[in-house]
Scaffold this motif. Structure first.
Motif, PDB file in Angstrom:
ATOM      1  N   ASP A 160    -127.548 -33.456  34.097  1.00  0.00           N
ATOM      2  CA  ASP A 160    -128.398 -32.913  35.154  1.00  0.00           C
ATOM      3  C   ASP A 160    -127.914 -31.535  35.605  1.00  0.00           C
ATOM      4  O   ASP A 160    -128.712 -30.627  35.859  1.00  0.00           O
ATOM      5  N   ASP A 196    -128.748 -28.749  33.207  1.00  0.00           N
ATOM      6  CA  ASP A 196    -130.132 -28.285  33.307  1.00  0.00           C
ATOM      7  C   ASP A 196    -130.238 -27.033  34.161  1.00  0.00           C
ATOM      8  O   ASP A 196    -131.098 -26.179  33.936  1.00  0.00           O
ATOM      9  N   ASP A 235    -133.621 -26.770  28.283  1.00  0.00           N
ATOM     10  CA  ASP A 235    -132.998 -27.948  28.884  1.00  0.00           C
ATOM     11  C   ASP A 235    -131.598 -28.158  28.309  1.00  0.00           C
ATOM     12  O   ASP A 235    -131.140 -29.279  28.172  1.00  0.00           O
ATOM     13  N   GLU A 261    -138.327 -31.787  42.796  1.00  0.00           N
ATOM     14  CA  GLU A 261    -137.046 -31.670  42.095  1.00  0.00           C
ATOM     15  C   GLU A 261    -136.714 -32.967  41.372  1.00  0.00           C
ATOM     16  O   GLU A 261    -136.313 -32.956  40.196  1.00  0.00           O
ATOM     17  N   GLU A 262    -136.895 -34.093  42.053  1.00  0.00           N
ATOM     18  CA  GLU A 262    -136.593 -35.391  41.435  1.00  0.00           C
ATOM     19  C   GLU A 262    -137.578 -35.699  40.305  1.00  0.00           C
ATOM     20  O   GLU A 262    -137.199 -36.252  39.264  1.00  0.00           O
ATOM     21  N   ARG A 276    -136.621 -33.617  37.292  1.00  0.00           N
ATOM     22  CA  ARG A 276    -135.409 -34.137  36.672  1.00  0.00           C
ATOM     23  C   ARG A 276    -135.723 -35.362  35.814  1.00  0.00           C
ATOM     24  O   ARG A 276    -135.203 -35.509  34.710  1.00  0.00           O
ATOM     25  N   LYS A 302    -137.295 -34.288  32.544  1.00  0.00           N
ATOM     26  CA  LYS A 302    -136.313 -33.769  31.600  1.00  0.00           C
ATOM     27  C   LYS A 302    -135.517 -34.906  30.964  1.00  0.00           C
ATOM     28  O   LYS A 302    -135.208 -34.859  29.760  1.00  0.00           O
TER      29      LYS A 302
END
Length: 829
Positions: free
Chosen positions: A144, A147, A692, A728-729, A732, A735
């Protein structure tokens, strides 16, 4: 000063105070201990009190008073925690973590130690929920952070590993030391890999320069071979002399360059060639025909690419080109022929569409298997297969094949896959489906293959027309708004939801499963409006009446440009689904562009294709053959040689596809020892996202594979409650899903190194379910708020309501600089 302010307020006449002010004054007096409410906090505090009162004469309990003050202070507490975490270098702490920690505080006078204790509890819970072992959690956290471009220092890594180990009860077992040492070993290994890669790349480039420096031009060939100029020209025309490199001067004259060492090897055959007739010209150079040049001959077949597919060339094939706009029944026509055949193959551009092809065959009573880059469904006894284009099987003859979306032939990233599929699919009857734009390219490929072509052109089943401009408030159920980046899709969604509209979304970063679920919400009326990128242009049966463009320009990964007529037709053509709507309408948002442009694009004839040379790229056989010829096991060296020396830029028949991503991966893999050439080529074809941190992650997986270590699947990370998740979550999670796609792609090819496929599928399902739950929950929350405000269900927003974001038509278009719906390189296999 604080108490003086309160005294003034208390001295005001009782009938001049609001119910909230009276209740707050009374509660403060009953509480006894000063709460130190600052003048800045007081207006917010009064709003919190008003929400808790059940009538004009109601009072505030002690518990409600404390909770109201905590609610006022939580935003500041979260900000304080974030500042402390950043100063301490704890970059893994997110805004959501600090907000959750602040939400756990119920003492309005909490100090920093109490706040920090709450944050530590949140982190412990987060680590426990993220995975089954400290190592897997640490890997997910590092992924994370990568990223966002953050790499941990030794001290940060030690601190993080201690916290994760403590969450698993390993605080006294020294496990944090094991984690830290393992990460330090990994960092050293990565540094060694990078250093070896740089050395090998330099060596391969030196070899290439040395090879190029010893090449000779045509004028020197007669001296090397001991022949006449005329003989040399004839042997070049007969494809007998091994041309090492071709160049074309600015005046159009073509120059040939030859490797003198290779010319020396063929001198013993000159007497045989001199005695042969002109009619004995070979079609291709078979392995062994010219000693030492078999591999180059194999690679030179890129300029005779059709001959590479031997099974297809051995069949008597016939191509039926079915063209027409969207909603014209192209797939229906071809699927009926496929279902009636003894054996068949359906090739789709997306995994989602491959599933739909399989379901269409099953619904017709035809057993069918599935093959995509990351998924296999084998139905025993089935003689039909649905697959993505890149998974086309080239060695098993079938009666009928379908190749959909043939206009993708012109796509710079994936066009070579369509070239290979049309040239190489081993079917006696091939249905090629696409927009009318693809006709010249398909006919050119058929000509190169010597395959006959017949054409079927279909018309739309319902009319499609331009319908002017409108604003967001004018949208109606069954409307679809089109944007060209994930950010703009989510901006539009937020804007529409603030106007009390129920919204479904579709964009490329969503998995096929989530896209299908969102489409179902829209089709069954659970959502009024669909907001989507051009990802809806292929696949998904959508009950759209109007397509509304929010922009008439898009960033295509290289530049921001106007939409082409084919794009407007492909996307706009999703409007007016046959059997649901009598006509399809195409509009543009006010201030987003000219409706005249839309009308002109819809009415335009197919755009002439200037470049009729199909895109091609090497496969594993060609890569191995070139490596053998140049005496190198370097994938980077092989691909560099192919790019620079094999297919000249002005070849009359073919163009070399963009190999930049494969070259970049190959260069990074140079430092990984223990993987053979074919394995590294497979890694270079893996669908990853360079943005990524994908290449670095791929190299680490390859290093684990080479070392005999099992590569665990990426985890889901911590998935907060759906109602707490923000952009944002959500991003994530998207990704993480992409990482799982790449991992599962590799697991199908290297099951021993990637053995935990069930865990990967479970994680994929969990992410899909969570993303869909977030989208649904946020929509339901807006619907609940709407009902609580009095059930407003009319047009646009209720009186006095303000949108959460700026009105979208007035918002400037901001090109993201990214490809939103396709990862650059090979995707959706």
């Amino acid at each position: 000063m604080k108490h003086k302010t309160l005294m003034i307020e208390h001295s005001a006449p009782a009938d001049a105070l609001s119910p909230a002010e009276r209740a707050l004054i009374h509660a403060e007096e009953e509480f006894g201990t000063p709460l130190d409410i600052t003048p800045r906090e007081r207006p917010t505090m009064l709003r919190q009190v008003a929400r808790r009162l059940e009538g004009p004469d109601a009072t505030l309990s002690r518990e409600n008073l404390l909770e109201a003050l905590c609610a006022v202070r939580r935003k500041n507490w979260a900000a304080q925690l974030m500042n402390v975490a950043r100063r301490a270098g704890e970059v893994w702490i997110s805004k959501l973590d600090t907000q959750e920690a602040a939400a756990r505080i119920h003492d309005p006078k909490a100090d920093m130690p109490a706040l920090r204790h709450a944050l530590d509890e949140v982190l412990l819970q987060r680590w426990q929920e993220m995975g089954d072992s400290p190592r897997s959690v640490l890997e997910d956290v590092r992924a994370d952070l990568a990223d966002t471009g953050l790499m941990l220092s030794g001290g940060q890594l030690e601190k993080l590993s201690r916290g994760i180990a403590a969450a698993f009860g390993s605080e006294d077992l020294g496990f944090e030391d094991e984690l830290r040492l393992a990460e330090e070993r990994r960092a050293r290994e990565q540094a060694d890999i990078q250093a070896r890669a740089e050395r090998k790349r330099t060596r391969e480039l030196e070899r290439l320069r040395e090879w190029e420096s010893r090449l000779i031009g045509f004028e020197a060939v007669p001296d090397v071979l001991g022949c006449t100029r005329r003989e040399a020209l004839r042997w070049i025309a007969e494809n007998r002399l091994p041309i090492a490199r071709r160049e074309t001067r600015h005046d159009g004259i073509e120059l040939f360059f030859f490797d003198p060492a290779e010319l020396q090897k063929i001198r013993p055959q000159l007497s045989t060639w001199r005695g042969s007739s002109k009619g004995d010209r070979p079609e291709k150079l078979d392995r062994g025909t010219i000693a030492g040049n078999a591999a180059i001959a194999r690679v030179a077949a890129l300029d005779r690419f059709a001959a590479h597919f031997r099974t297809a060339r051995s069949l008597k094939r016939r191509i039926t080109l079915v063209t027409g706009p969207t909603n014209s029944g192209k797939s229906h026509t071809a699927l009926n022929a496929l279902a009636a055949a003894e054996s068949g193959l359906a090739l789709a551009p997306l995994r989602l569409l491959a599933h739909e092809f399989r379901e269409a065959m099953l619904s017709r009573g035809v057993p069918a298997s599935l093959s995509t880059g990351e998924e296999r469904i084998i139905m025993p006894g089935a003689r039909h297969l649905a697959a993505t284009v890149e998974m086309c099987p080239f060695n098993n003859p079938v009666d009928v094949a379908i190749i959909d979306e043939a206009q993708m032939l012109a796509d710079p990233d994936r066009g070579a896959a369509w070239t290979a599929a049309i040239m190489g699919v081993p079917a006696r009857h091939i249905f090629v489906l696409g927009a009318a734009d693809c006709i010249p390219l398909v006919k050119r490929i058929a000509e190169l293959c010597n395959d006959p072509v017949d054409e079927i052109h279909l018309e739309r089943k319902s009319p499609l027309k331009a319908s002017g401009t409108l604003r967001l408030d004018d949208l109606r159920p069954n409307d679809a708004v089109i944007a060209f980046s994930r950010r703009e899709v989510l901006d539009l969604r937020a804007d529409l939801m603030s106007r009390n509209r129920r919204v479904a979304v579709v964009y490329g970063a969503l998995s096929p499963e989530v896209r299908r679920a969102e489409a179902a919400r829209f089709n069954n009326g659970e959502a009024d409006i669909l907001v989507a990128t051009d990802a809806i242009g292929m696949g998904l049966n959508l009950s759209i009446r109007r397509v509304v463009f929010s922009a008439l320009k898009k960033f295509d990964g290289r530049q921001t440009r106007d939409l082409t007529s084919q794009e407007v037709k492909q996307i706009g053509g999703r409007a007016g689904r046959y059997g649901k709507h009598e006509e399809g309408l195409v509009c543009v948002l006010a201030e987003a562009g000219s409706p005249t442009f839309v009308r002109r694009m819809l009415e335009a004839s197919p755009e002439p294709i200037v470049e009729l040379r199909p895109l091609v790229q090497p496969d594993s056989d060609i890569v191995r053959a070139v490596a053998e010829e140049i005496g190198s096991d370097s994938l980077y060296g092989v691909l560099t040689r192919i790019k620079r020396a094999v297919l000249r830029p002005d070849d009359p028949n073919y163009r070399l596809a963009d190999m930049d991503q494969a070259l970049e991966i190959a260069a990074a893999l140079e430092g990984v020892e223990g993987l053979d050439l074919s394995t590294r080529w497979t890694y270079a074809m893996c669908p990853i996202d360079e943005r990524d941190n994908g290449i670095q992650r791929l190299v680490q997986w390859a290093a684990d594979h080479a070392a005999g270590r099992r590569v665990p699947p990426p985890g889901t990370g911590r998935l907060p409650h759906a109602e707490q998740a923000g952009r944002e979550e959500l991003e994530r999670a998207e990704k993480r899903h992409k990482r799982l796609v790449a991992w599962r792609w590799l697991a199908l090819r290297f099951p021993e190194a990637y053995p935990a496929q069930e865990d990967a599928e479970s994680n994929t399902t969990a992410l899909n379910d969570w993303i869909e739950q977030v989208l649904r929950t946020q929509s339901r929350a807006r619907e609940t708020q709407r009902q609580h405000r009095g059930g407003f269900a009319g047009r646009g927003k209720p009186p006095g309501a303000k949108p959460a974001t700026k009105s979208y038509p007035s918002s400037p278009k901001r090109p993201s600089g990214k490809k939103d719906d396709r990862t650059r390189g090979r995707k959706k296999r």
